[in-house]
Design an enzyme around this catalytic site. Structure first.
Site, PDB file in Angstrom:
ATOM      1  N   LYS A  22       0.611  -1.408   0.032  1.00 45.70           N
ATOM      2  CA  LYS A  22      -0.115  -0.237  -0.059  1.00 45.70           C
ATOM      3  C   LYS A  22       1.283   1.162   0.220  1.00 45.70           C
ATOM      4  CE  LYS A  22      -1.774   1.742   3.781  1.00 45.70           C
ATOM      5  NZ  LYS A  22      -1.767   3.583   4.019  1.00 45.70           N
ATOM      6  N   ASN A  23       1.584   1.047   0.604  1.00 47.92           N
ATOM      7  CA  ASN A  23       2.667   3.052   0.904  1.00 47.92           C
ATOM      8  C   ASN A  23       3.510   2.716   0.082  1.00 47.92           C
ATOM      9  OD1 ASN A  23       0.913   3.414   3.256  1.00 47.92           O
ATOM     10  ND2 ASN A  23       2.532   2.479   4.241  1.00 47.92           N
ATOM     11  N   CYS A 117      -4.874   8.052   8.986  1.00 50.47           N
ATOM     12  CA  CYS A 117      -5.055   7.216  10.193  1.00 50.47           C
ATOM     13  C   CYS A 117      -5.021   8.394  11.566  1.00 50.47           C
ATOM     14  CB  CYS A 117      -4.291   6.467  11.009  1.00 50.47           C
ATOM     15  SG  CYS A 117      -4.844   4.996   9.685  1.00 50.47           S
ATOM     16  N   ARG A 122       0.017  15.120  13.139  1.00 45.83           N
ATOM     17  CA  ARG A 122       1.082  15.411  11.835  1.00 45.83           C
ATOM     18  C   ARG A 122       1.269  15.876  11.089  1.00 45.83           C
ATOM     19  NH1 ARG A 122      -1.845   9.466   9.453  1.00 45.83           N
ATOM     20  NH2 ARG A 122       0.199   9.147   8.488  1.00 45.83           N
ATOM     21  N   ILE A 124       3.267  18.689   8.369  1.00 45.77           N
ATOM     22  CA  ILE A 124       4.057  17.876   7.481  1.00 45.77           C
ATOM     23  C   ILE A 124       5.089  19.452   6.844  1.00 45.77           C
ATOM     24  CG2 ILE A 124       2.316  17.068   6.157  1.00 45.77           C
ATOM     25  CD1 ILE A 124       1.605  19.508   4.358  1.00 45.77           C
ATOM     26  N   ASP A 306       3.256   0.869  11.805  1.00 53.94           N
ATOM     27  CA  ASP A 306       2.406   0.040  11.547  1.00 53.94           C
ATOM     28  C   ASP A 306       2.402  -1.332  12.088  1.00 53.94           C
ATOM     29  OD1 ASP A 306       2.414   2.505  10.797  1.00 53.94           O
ATOM     30  OD2 ASP A 306       3.190   1.712   8.371  1.00 53.94           O
ATOM     31  N   ARG A 398      -8.783   0.100   3.581  1.00 49.59           N
ATOM     32  CA  ARG A 398      -8.255   0.970   3.377  1.00 49.59           C
ATOM     33  C   ARG A 398      -6.775   0.502   3.179  1.00 49.59           C
ATOM     34  NH1 ARG A 398      -6.306   5.200   6.708  1.00 49.59           N
ATOM     35  NH2 ARG A 398      -5.227   5.467   5.256  1.00 49.59           N
TER      36      ARG A 398
HETATM   37  C1  EPZ Z   1       4.094   6.791   6.538  1.00 51.07           C
HETATM   38  O1  EPZ Z   1       3.575   7.909   7.466  1.00 51.07           O
HETATM   39  C2  EPZ Z   1       3.037   5.721   6.710  1.00 51.07           C
HETATM   40  N1  EPZ Z   1       2.332   6.568   5.719  1.00 51.07           N
HETATM   41  C3  EPZ Z   1       2.617   5.181   8.174  1.00 51.07           C
HETATM   42  O2  EPZ Z   1       1.800   4.179   8.179  1.00 51.07           O
HETATM   43  C4  EPZ Z   1       3.719   5.131   9.122  1.00 51.07           C
HETATM   44  O3  EPZ Z   1       2.971   4.933   9.925  1.00 51.07           O
HETATM   45  C5  EPZ Z   1       4.538   6.280   9.195  1.00 51.07           C
HETATM   46  O4  EPZ Z   1       5.285   6.760   7.857  1.00 51.07           O
HETATM   47  C6  EPZ Z   1       5.807   6.449  10.253  1.00 51.07           C
HETATM   48  O5  EPZ Z   1       6.900   4.699   9.169  1.00 51.07           O
HETATM   49  C7  EPZ Z   1       2.466   6.074   4.111  1.00 51.07           C
HETATM   50  O6  EPZ Z   1       2.925   5.692   4.084  1.00 51.07           O
HETATM   51  C8  EPZ Z   1       1.322   6.603   3.824  1.00 51.07           C
HETATM   52  P1  EPZ Z   1       6.206  10.063   8.302  1.00 51.07           P
HETATM   53  P2  EPZ Z   1       4.355   9.701   7.607  1.00 51.07           P
HETATM   54  O7  EPZ Z   1       6.479  11.489   7.985  1.00 51.07           O
HETATM   55  O8  EPZ Z   1       5.095   9.212   5.903  1.00 51.07           O
HETATM   56  C9  EPZ Z   1       7.475  13.240  12.543  1.00 51.07           C
HETATM   57  C10 EPZ Z   1      -0.115   2.853   7.721  1.00 51.07           C
HETATM   58  O9  EPZ Z   1      -1.108   1.995   8.589  1.00 51.07           O
HETATM   59  N2  EPZ Z   1       7.417  13.668  11.270  1.00 51.07           N
HETATM   60  O10 EPZ Z   1       7.242   9.026   9.027  1.00 51.07           O
HETATM   61  O11 EPZ Z   1       2.950  10.928   7.459  1.00 51.07           O
HETATM   62  C11 EPZ Z   1       5.367  12.895  12.332  1.00 51.07           C
HETATM   63  O12 EPZ Z   1       4.828  13.337  13.452  1.00 51.07           O
HETATM   64  C12 EPZ Z   1      -0.410   4.208   7.855  1.00 51.07           C
HETATM   65  O13 EPZ Z   1      -0.138   1.994   6.294  1.00 51.07           O
HETATM   66  C13 EPZ Z   1       7.119  15.884  11.596  1.00 51.07           C
HETATM   67  O14 EPZ Z   1       7.572  16.109  12.517  1.00 51.07           O
HETATM   68  O15 EPZ Z   1       4.879   9.085   8.496  1.00 51.07           O
HETATM   69  C14 EPZ Z   1       5.654  11.217  13.415  1.00 51.07           C
HETATM   70  O16 EPZ Z   1       5.679  11.225  14.722  1.00 51.07           O
HETATM   71  C15 EPZ Z   1      -0.468   4.735   8.959  1.00 51.07           C
HETATM   72  N3  EPZ Z   1       7.304  16.343  10.258  1.00 51.07           N
HETATM   73  C16 EPZ Z   1       7.179  11.187  12.828  1.00 51.07           C
HETATM   74  O17 EPZ Z   1       7.831  12.387  12.181  1.00 51.07           O
HETATM   75  C17 EPZ Z   1       7.188  16.453   8.882  1.00 51.07           C
HETATM   76  O18 EPZ Z   1       7.273  17.181   8.024  1.00 51.07           O
HETATM   77  C18 EPZ Z   1       7.424  10.284  11.542  1.00 51.07           C
HETATM   78  O19 EPZ Z   1       6.028  10.533   9.896  1.00 51.07           O
HETATM   79  C19 EPZ Z   1       6.434  15.268   9.083  1.00 51.07           C
HETATM   80  C20 EPZ Z   1       6.669  14.425   9.902  1.00 51.07           C
END
Ligand code: EPZ
Length: 429
Positions: A22-23, A117, A122, A124, A306, A398
């Site tokens: 998926k990801n 989710c 979260r 960006i 995850d 999903r």
């Molecule tokens: C991806 O989410 C995955 N989603 C998530 O899987 C997964 O839990 C996550 O990575 C961690 O492995 C997809 O790939 C579509 P991150 P993402 O940016 O990219 C902080 C599932 O169940 N952060 O790696 O949104 C954030 O708050 C889903 O399949 C910032 O501070 O996660 C978190 O604590 C749910 N600033 C950490 O980094 C930013 O700009 C990791 O988030 C971005 C993130």
């Protein structure tokens, strides 16, 4: 309303085929915007997040042709408007990957703040910091994120303050056609990042180092059509591994990359589960008597966040006290209240859960609070004697393609039922 009704307590046995990741899919679908000509994507999972990605592309003018159940031809030649409105973006967090892809193609993009989710804040900021370093300005107004690079994108050096999958992917997408060299430091190393880089390289991009924490991208002028097969889903595979362990089953899990599953395998082995690795499959055998252990989730190659709800559920059935520490998200234990209905003895303090193993869970009505939490409910229901009904299964659909059919094939008693909602009931009276 739709529900899963599961009559649990039966060991899962037989074989299951894992779908495409998926990801990886949710990143590669927007990446087709970069090709001059149609791309053929193979091994796409049959999940609603893929449908949402397709719907966003179609709304922008792309043509998508079905070749078979898992293979599609995507032609984005006639996309002219780099805009993803709220009605589209609200269903999927990963819709923000359209920012990076559209920015690379049009030097501008307008995408609504995404849904997805909910497990804490979260942000960006790292995505935006990356775009900014590449020469794009951004504004956030009325729920829309607008990015624009008046002078085009220019390669640069970017150091992420946190390891972020999403920011790494978004900046990779934006940088492939930027002028010159981009160096991304403190990059995420998840298998889906490597898969996206391989996809982009197969279109003619010049990306090195994906899978390490430094990725180098030399911008190219043009990317071409390609045919590409998506890697197997690490988390779907891990979830079926835990399902086999939770039901005292014996399951051969096919179409996997065992290396991606090492952190999960090692915890299951510690708990007393037998895991046999083959080239592209893995067999999980459990006779019960699960032992306690401790788990801390971390970015890849650590134990994946995850898989946290799934392993916590398994530990709730083990003997002794286990500790699970969430190392990625602020608030990913919301599902614990649901597990408690099924007899789990878990206390949560912030990012730490203490689990007093209770041997076995019992059936109860529960709901999926998000995608992986929903998977945890299915695991609990499959193991528990009696009938469990799970609500809010749209979360589960999903990310888990054909889950009912796959589980029925393994001998589970599971069905999806449609319950008339209040309005329909009133009409029926
Ligand atoms: C991806 O989410 C995955 N989603 C998530 O899987 C997964 O839990 C996550 O990575 C961690 O492995 C997809 O790939 C579509 P991150 P993402 O940016 O990219 C902080 C599932 O169940 N952060 O790696 O949104 C954030 O708050 C889903 O399949 C910032 O501070 O996660 C978190 O604590 C749910 N600033 C950490 O980094 C930013 O700009 C990791 O988030 C971005 C993130």
């Amino acid at each position: 309303m739709e529900k899963f009704v599961i009559n649990g307590g039966k060991p899962l046995t037989g074989e299951v085929e894992i779908s495409g990741a998926k990801n990886a899919a949710v990143a590669i679908i927007p990446a087709t915007l970069l090709a001059e000509g149609p791309c053929i994507l193979e091994n796409l999972p049959n999940i609603s997040d893929v449908t949402i990605g397709f719907n966003i592309l179609r709304a922008m003018g792309a043509k998508i042709r079905t070749i078979n159940n898992n293979t599609f031809e995507i032609d984005t030649t006639y996309v002219t408007e780099p805009v993803v409105p709220y009605e589209m973006a609200k269903y999927m967090r990963a819709s923000y990957y359209f920012l990076g892809a559209l920015l690379a193609r049009f030097n501008r993009a307008s995408v609504a703040m995404p849904g997805g989710c909910n497990f804490g804040v979260r942000p960006i900021d790292q995505h935006l910091k990356g775009f900014n370093a590449l020469g794009a300005d951004y504004t956030i107004d009325h729920g829309m994120i607008d990015v624009k690079a008046e002078q085009g994108l220019l390669g640069t050096q970017i150091y992420f303050d946190v390891v972020s999958v999403g920011a790494t992917i978004n900046v990779l997408l934006a940088a492939v056609k930027a002028k010159g060299l981009t160096i991304i430091e403190n990059a995420a190393k998840e298998p889906h990042i490597v898969d996206l880089a391989n996809f982009l390289n197969s279109m003619g991009a010049d990306i090195m180092g994906a899978g390490t924490d430094v990725i180098k991208v030399r911008g190219v002028e043009k990317l071409n059509s390609t045919t590409y097969g998506i890697i197997p889903d690490q988390i779907e595979a891990g979830t079926y591994m835990v399902m086999a362990a939770a039901t005292k089953g014996n399951v051969l899990i096919k179409n996997v990359i065992p290396k991606h599953l090492e952190s999960i395998t090692s915890k299951l082995v510690k708990m007393g589960v037998t895991v046999e690795e083959y080239d592209d499959s893995i067999r999980v055998i459990s006779h019960g008597n699960l032992q306690r252990t401790s788990v801390k989730t971390q970015p890849h190659p650590g134990f994946p966040t995850d898989m946290q709800p799934q392993i916590t559920t398994l530990l709730a059935m083990a003997e002794g006290t286990s500790i699970v520490t969430e190392g990625v998200w602020d608030n990913r234990f919301q599902y614990v209240d649901e597990l408690r209905r099924m007899g789990a003895n878990i206390s949560v303090d912030g990012k730490v859960a203490v689990i007093e193993g209770c041997g076995a869970l019992h059936a109860a009505p529960v709901k999926a609070t998000d995608l992986r939490a929903g998977a945890a409910m299915v695991i609990a229901a499959l193991s528990a004697k009696g009938t469990t009904e799970i609500e809010n299964i749209h979360h589960i659909e999903r990310g888990y393609g054909d889950i009912v059919e796959k589980l029925q094939h393994l001998g589970a008693d599971i069905k999806k039922v449609i319950i008339p909602d209040g309005a329909e009931l009133k009409q029926a009276l």
